[in-house]
Motif scaffolding. Structure first.
Motif, short mmCIF file in Angstrom:
data_model
loop_
_atom_site.label_atom_id
_atom_site.label_comp_id
_atom_site.label_asym_id
_atom_site.label_seq_id
_atom_site.Cartn_x
_atom_site.Cartn_y
_atom_site.Cartn_z
N THR A 1 13.00 4.83 3.49
CA THR A 1 11.97 5.82 3.16
C THR A 1 10.66 5.11 2.87
O THR A 1 10.64 4.12 2.13
N ILE A 2 9.58 5.64 3.44
CA ILE A 2 8.24 5.09 3.20
C ILE A 2 7.30 6.24 2.85
O ILE A 2 7.11 7.16 3.65
N ASP A 3 6.72 6.17 1.67
CA ASP A 3 5.71 7.13 1.23
C ASP A 3 4.36 6.42 1.35
O ASP A 3 4.03 5.55 0.56
N SER B 1 7.66 8.78 5.95
CA SER B 1 8.58 8.42 7.03
C SER B 1 9.97 8.18 6.44
O SER B 1 10.11 7.45 5.46
N VAL B 2 10.98 8.79 7.07
CA VAL B 2 12.37 8.60 6.63
C VAL B 2 13.24 8.30 7.85
O VAL B 2 13.30 9.11 8.78
N MET B 3 13.88 7.13 7.86
CA MET B 3 14.79 6.75 8.93
C MET B 3 16.22 6.78 8.40
O MET B 3 16.51 6.18 7.36
N ASP B 4 17.09 7.50 9.10
CA ASP B 4 18.51 7.55 8.75
C ASP B 4 19.33 6.93 9.87
O ASP B 4 19.21 7.34 11.03
N LEU B 5 20.15 5.95 9.52
CA LEU B 5 21.01 5.25 10.48
C LEU B 5 22.47 5.52 10.13
O LEU B 5 22.89 5.31 8.99
N GLY B 6 23.22 6.01 11.12
CA GLY B 6 24.64 6.25 10.92
C GLY B 6 24.97 7.72 10.79
O GLY B 6 24.11 8.55 10.45
N SER B 7 26.21 8.05 11.09
CA SER B 7 26.71 9.42 11.00
C SER B 7 27.29 9.69 9.62
O SER B 7 27.83 8.79 8.96
N ARG B 8 27.23 10.94 9.19
CA ARG B 8 27.83 11.34 7.92
C ARG B 8 29.35 11.46 8.02
O ARG B 8 30.03 11.59 7.00
N GLU C 1 13.61 -4.17 7.02
CA GLU C 1 12.43 -4.66 6.31
C GLU C 1 11.26 -4.88 7.27
O GLU C 1 10.11 -4.58 6.94
N ALA C 2 11.56 -5.41 8.46
CA ALA C 2 10.51 -5.61 9.46
C ALA C 2 9.95 -4.27 9.92
O ALA C 2 8.75 -4.15 10.18
N TRP C 3 10.83 -3.26 10.02
CA TRP C 3 10.36 -1.94 10.42
C TRP C 3 9.45 -1.33 9.37
O TRP C 3 8.46 -0.68 9.69
N VAL C 4 9.76 -1.53 8.09
CA VAL C 4 8.90 -1.02 7.02
C VAL C 4 7.48 -1.56 7.20
O VAL C 4 6.50 -0.80 7.18
N SER D 1 0.82 -1.21 0.00
CA SER D 1 0.00 0.00 0.00
C SER D 1 0.86 1.26 0.00
O SER D 1 0.34 2.37 -0.20
N ALA D 2 2.17 1.11 0.23
CA ALA D 2 3.09 2.25 0.31
C ALA D 2 4.23 2.04 -0.67
O ALA D 2 4.47 0.93 -1.16
N ARG D 3 4.97 3.11 -0.93
CA ARG D 3 6.20 3.03 -1.71
C ARG D 3 7.37 3.14 -0.73
O ARG D 3 7.45 4.12 0.03
N SER D 4 8.24 2.14 -0.72
CA SER D 4 9.34 2.14 0.25
C SER D 4 10.65 1.77 -0.41
O SER D 4 10.67 1.02 -1.41
N THR D 5 11.74 2.28 0.15
CA THR D 5 13.08 1.94 -0.32
C THR D 5 14.00 1.80 0.88
O THR D 5 13.82 2.48 1.90
#
Length: 212
Positions: A34-36, A154-161, A183-186, A18-22
């Protein structure tokens, strides 16, 4: 803290299609998810702002009184605590939330973390975790008005730049929060966001009335 018994599922849970996710791998072993989401019919941005400010309040759900957080995802959510109140009080911008949940009710995918609310307004919420001042985790939900209901991303970022943080990032995205957990979090996030379409209009009819 043991996984509590599941609460009744009063409405069908949305499926991931039902959503677009990457799920993307970025430089220095970072990860971005990312989940739209499909629009939320009958939900407005002011209602979502009210929700996150009152997420720990009790509501009526399935004939019981329980925290809104437990009703929000009746299978995966374990507990929500206000680890530190906002400067203005309560769960507003500047507060710290403690969130405990297990994606898919799978103990391999349990999260028990404290994040600071660095933004909370009618456009969204941003939760951040820093170590020694360095941001290692960020989860941002943004929402806006749309013709078919509220548009929610929803956008989750893991890690420092930081390049020097690459070894820490590798551990974070391969051991602490590996791709299978992402994937489970999506799936979890698609389900819980979809629940708001049913939960918030119901809450608006109760004694705790969010703005419309």
């Amino acid at each position: 803290m043991p996984l509590p018994a599941p609460r009744p599922v009063l409405h069908p849970l949305r499926t991931t299609d039902s959503a677009r996710s990457t799920i993307r791998r970025l430089s220095h072993h970072r990860m971005r998810v990312t989940i739209d989401h499909q629009p939320l019919a009958g939900v407005t941005p002011p209602m979502l702002l009210w929700w996150f400010r009152h997420i720990g309040d009790e509501i009526d759900y399935a004939g019981e009184r329980m925290s809104g957080y437990l009703a929000w995802h009746p299978l995966d959510h374990i507990t929500w605590e206000l680890a530190r109140p906002a400067p203005s009080g309560g769960a507003d911008e500047g507060a710290s939330y403690r969130i405990v949940e297990a994606f898919g009710r799978d103990e391999r995918f349990r999260v028990d973390s404290v994040e600071r609310v660095e933004k909370l307004d009618e456009t969204g919420i941003r939760l951040v975790r820093r170590i020694a001042g360095v941001r290692i985790f960020q989860l941002e939900h943004t929402w806006s008005w749309g013709p078919d209901g509220t548009h929610y991303v929803s956008v989750m970022d893991l890690g420092s730049r930081l390049r020097a943080a690459a070894p820490v990032n590798r551990h974070l995205t391969s051991r602490v929060f590996p791709p299978a957990m992402a994937e489970a979090w999506v799936r979890h996030n698609v389900e819980e966001v979809g629940v708001l379409e049913h939960l918030l209009p119901d809450v608006s009819k109760s004694s705790l009335r969010p703005p419309v």
